[in-house]
Design a protein around this motif. Sequence first.
Motif, PDB file in Angstrom:
ATOM      1  N   ARG A   1     -15.498  24.837  11.907  1.00  0.00           N
ATOM      2  CA  ARG A   1     -14.409  25.765  12.258  1.00  0.00           C
ATOM      3  C   ARG A   1     -13.086  25.128  11.862  1.00  0.00           C
ATOM      4  O   ARG A   1     -12.860  23.940  12.088  1.00  0.00           O
ATOM      5  N   LEU A   2     -12.192  25.931  11.265  1.00  0.00           N
ATOM      6  CA  LEU A   2     -10.909  25.399  10.850  1.00  0.00           C
ATOM      7  C   LEU A   2     -10.101  24.948  12.050  1.00  0.00           C
ATOM      8  O   LEU A   2      -9.947  25.681  13.025  1.00  0.00           O
ATOM      9  N   LEU A   3      -9.579  23.732  11.962  1.00  0.00           N
ATOM     10  CA  LEU A   3      -8.728  23.194  13.024  1.00  0.00           C
ATOM     11  C   LEU A   3      -7.257  23.219  12.604  1.00  0.00           C
ATOM     12  O   LEU A   3      -6.402  23.646  13.363  1.00  0.00           O
ATOM     13  N   LEU A   4      -6.991  22.741  11.398  1.00  0.00           N
ATOM     14  CA  LEU A   4      -5.605  22.669  10.889  1.00  0.00           C
ATOM     15  C   LEU A   4      -5.604  22.859   9.396  1.00  0.00           C
ATOM     16  O   LEU A   4      -6.579  22.490   8.731  1.00  0.00           O
ATOM     17  N   LYS A   5      -4.484  23.347   8.877  1.00  0.00           N
ATOM     18  CA  LYS A   5      -4.334  23.350   7.424  1.00  0.00           C
ATOM     19  C   LYS A   5      -2.861  23.186   7.082  1.00  0.00           C
ATOM     20  O   LYS A   5      -1.979  23.555   7.875  1.00  0.00           O
ATOM     21  N   SER A   6      -2.597  22.656   5.892  1.00  0.00           N
ATOM     22  CA  SER A   6      -1.218  22.459   5.478  1.00  0.00           C
ATOM     23  C   SER A   6      -1.133  22.340   3.973  1.00  0.00           C
ATOM     24  O   SER A   6      -2.064  21.864   3.320  1.00  0.00           O
ATOM     25  N   PHE A   7      -0.019  22.783   3.443  1.00  0.00           N
ATOM     26  CA  PHE A   7       0.296  22.529   2.045  1.00  0.00           C
ATOM     27  C   PHE A   7       1.745  22.076   1.879  1.00  0.00           C
ATOM     28  O   PHE A   7       2.218  21.879   0.760  1.00  0.00           O
ATOM     29  N   THR A   8       2.433  21.919   3.013  1.00  0.00           N
ATOM     30  CA  THR A   8       3.853  21.548   2.963  1.00  0.00           C
ATOM     31  C   THR A   8       4.008  20.050   3.181  1.00  0.00           C
ATOM     32  O   THR A   8       3.574  19.521   4.209  1.00  0.00           O
ATOM     33  N   ASP A   9       4.655  19.400   2.255  1.00  0.00           N
ATOM     34  CA  ASP A   9       4.846  17.958   2.331  1.00  0.00           C
ATOM     35  C   ASP A   9       5.711  17.586   3.530  1.00  0.00           C
ATOM     36  O   ASP A   9       6.734  18.233   3.802  1.00  0.00           O
ATOM     37  N   ASN A  10       5.272  16.577   4.266  1.00  0.00           N
ATOM     38  CA  ASN A  10       6.037  15.980   5.369  1.00  0.00           C
ATOM     39  C   ASN A  10       6.332  16.939   6.519  1.00  0.00           C
ATOM     40  O   ASN A  10       7.275  16.720   7.287  1.00  0.00           O
ATOM     41  N   LYS A  11       5.542  17.974   6.660  1.00  0.00           N
ATOM     42  CA  LYS A  11       5.708  18.898   7.780  1.00  0.00           C
ATOM     43  C   LYS A  11       4.510  18.786   8.716  1.00  0.00           C
ATOM     44  O   LYS A  11       3.369  18.918   8.304  1.00  0.00           O
ATOM     45  N   ARG A  12       4.780  18.550   9.994  1.00  0.00           N
ATOM     46  CA  ARG A  12       3.718  18.402  11.000  1.00  0.00           C
ATOM     47  C   ARG A  12       3.124  19.768  11.322  1.00  0.00           C
ATOM     48  O   ARG A  12       3.846  20.729  11.582  1.00  0.00           O
ATOM     49  N   THR A  13       1.792  19.816  11.327  1.00  0.00           N
ATOM     50  CA  THR A  13       1.049  21.031  11.680  1.00  0.00           C
ATOM     51  C   THR A  13       0.271  20.742  12.945  1.00  0.00           C
ATOM     52  O   THR A  13      -0.369  19.687  13.051  1.00  0.00           O
ATOM     53  N   GLU A  14       0.318  21.680  13.912  1.00  0.00           N
ATOM     54  CA  GLU A  14      -0.337  21.439  15.199  1.00  0.00           C
ATOM     55  C   GLU A  14      -1.235  22.590  15.586  1.00  0.00           C
ATOM     56  O   GLU A  14      -0.942  23.756  15.287  1.00  0.00           O
ATOM     57  N   HIS A  15      -2.315  22.260  16.275  1.00  0.00           N
ATOM     58  CA  HIS A  15      -3.193  23.301  16.813  1.00  0.00           C
ATOM     59  C   HIS A  15      -4.127  22.673  17.852  1.00  0.00           C
ATOM     60  O   HIS A  15      -4.730  21.632  17.593  1.00  0.00           O
ATOM     61  N   GLN A  16      -4.202  23.290  18.986  1.00  0.00           N
ATOM     62  CA  GLN A  16      -5.114  22.863  20.054  1.00  0.00           C
ATOM     63  C   GLN A  16      -4.961  21.379  20.388  1.00  0.00           C
ATOM     64  O   GLN A  16      -5.954  20.682  20.629  1.00  0.00           O
ATOM     65  N   GLY A  17      -3.721  20.909  20.412  1.00  0.00           N
ATOM     66  CA  GLY A  17      -3.449  19.528  20.791  1.00  0.00           C
ATOM     67  C   GLY A  17      -3.570  18.529  19.655  1.00  0.00           C
ATOM     68  O   GLY A  17      -3.141  17.377  19.794  1.00  0.00           O
ATOM     69  N   PHE A  18      -4.153  18.951  18.545  1.00  0.00           N
ATOM     70  CA  PHE A  18      -4.255  18.073  17.378  1.00  0.00           C
ATOM     71  C   PHE A  18      -3.076  18.309  16.449  1.00  0.00           C
ATOM     72  O   PHE A  18      -2.505  19.395  16.423  1.00  0.00           O
ATOM     73  N   HIS A  19      -2.714  17.289  15.694  1.00  0.00           N
ATOM     74  CA  HIS A  19      -1.678  17.461  14.685  1.00  0.00           C
ATOM     75  C   HIS A  19      -1.967  16.598  13.474  1.00  0.00           C
ATOM     76  O   HIS A  19      -2.700  15.599  13.554  1.00  0.00           O
TER      77      HIS A  19
END
Lengths: 115, 114
Positions: free
Chosen positions: A46-64
Amino acid sequence: GDSVTQTEGLVTLTEGLPVMLNCTYQTIYSNPFLFWYVQHLNESPRLLLKSFTDNKRTEHQGFHATLHKSSSSFHLQKSSAQLSDSALYYCALRGSTGGNNKLTFGQGTVLSVIP
Amino acid sequence: GPKVLQIPSHQIIDMGQMVTLNCDPVSNHLYFYWYKQILGQQMEFLVNFYNGKVMEKSKLFKDQFSVERPDGSYFTLKIQPTALEDSAVYFCASSLDGGQDTQYFGPGTRLLVL
């Protein structure tokens, strides 16, 4: 071709301690997408996090996680591990921005949280 | 959240026989994928499928492999004939579009070829 490296096969932590799962990648593409998937026992990834932006923090369900293109890294972190976080965690990469949608996975890290 | 189903969950088959793995993707999704995971190794991309056609396949997608989704029913992976090295867990995934969209995974079919 693309590759993803997860250096730890198994991480065992006591409940309440911080979590850090390592992920580094290699790709020729300058705008990769990075993903963390989590798979609990007998369930689907199951997907937890995704990102394509440099140096930007992504958070979900307590994870980052923060994508750092300079170091080709996308480490997964959580400030305080819970017993329910015990699972298999995959880091994955989608390198190109064209019609190629395939994901390249790391080998996975089993996180075991103990009381 | 959206669910992808896979049937069967386990399959044991003799080498040389044919096997069909079935995937019931998320209902409005348009892109479909198969990944293969050999025991102890990472998941590896096999093929993606859109609008009735294979869009891309990896070197793991041998000539003995084929995929189809007839009339919006199951998205299937057929292996004919099977070989010992086809023993693995096969994961199906689907996504609404092919861009930044999330791929949703099924629980996998565990295939053992004897």
